[in-house]
Design a protein around this motif. Sequence first.
Motif, PDB file in Angstrom:
ATOM      1  N   ALA A   1       1.050   5.017   0.263  1.00 58.46           N
ATOM      2  CA  ALA A   1       1.406   3.957   1.213  1.00 58.46           C
ATOM      3  C   ALA A   1       0.308   2.893   1.282  1.00 58.46           C
ATOM      4  O   ALA A   1       0.606   1.686   1.297  1.00 58.46           O
ATOM      5  N   LEU A   2      -0.938   3.319   1.334  1.00 59.96           N
ATOM      6  CA  LEU A   2      -2.049   2.365   1.356  1.00 59.96           C
ATOM      7  C   LEU A   2      -2.095   1.546   0.071  1.00 59.96           C
ATOM      8  O   LEU A   2      -2.389   0.343   0.105  1.00 59.96           O
ATOM      9  N   ASP A   3      -1.788   2.178  -1.053  1.00 58.38           N
ATOM     10  CA  ASP A   3      -1.825   1.486  -2.341  1.00 58.38           C
ATOM     11  C   ASP A   3      -0.751   0.402  -2.433  1.00 58.38           C
ATOM     12  O   ASP A   3      -0.943  -0.598  -3.122  1.00 58.38           O
ATOM     13  N   GLU A   4       0.356   0.588  -1.728  1.00 60.66           N
ATOM     14  CA  GLU A   4       1.406  -0.443  -1.716  1.00 60.66           C
ATOM     15  C   GLU A   4       0.898  -1.728  -1.079  1.00 60.66           C
ATOM     16  O   GLU A   4       1.293  -2.821  -1.470  1.00 60.66           O
ATOM     17  N   HIS A   5       0.031  -1.606  -0.080  1.00 62.34           N
ATOM     18  CA  HIS A   5      -0.483  -2.776   0.640  1.00 62.34           C
ATOM     19  C   HIS A   5      -1.822  -3.261   0.105  1.00 62.34           C
ATOM     20  O   HIS A   5      -2.189  -4.411   0.313  1.00 62.34           O
ATOM     21  N   SER A   6      -2.514  -2.375  -0.574  1.00 63.34           N
ATOM     22  CA  SER A   6      -3.824  -2.719  -1.118  1.00 63.34           C
ATOM     23  C   SER A   6      -3.965  -2.060  -2.489  1.00 63.34           C
ATOM     24  O   SER A   6      -4.535  -0.969  -2.607  1.00 63.34           O
TER      25      SER A   6
END
Length: 76
Positions: free
Chosen positions: A28-33
């Motif tokens: 999930a974090l990788d989707e935004h960053s």
Amino acid sequence: MAVAEGSENKIDQSRLALAAIVASVVWALDEHSPGVRASALARLEKMYRRLNEAGSHLDVLETLDWTHHLLNDAYR
């Protein structure tokens, strides 16, 4: 201390759940960053090596390994 029959499987399921939660948060974090997943994978590999060299218990290493596998592209 005696381990009740079946409790070993519950422990394995708990460690797998932990690995799945961590991997889900990283994805999930990788989707935004973008790049978070790659960084997390590199850190997991380094931590695995350090703990393995320190003689950590197999359960610890398995949990890190499961998390690493869940962060691979196949689970995207």
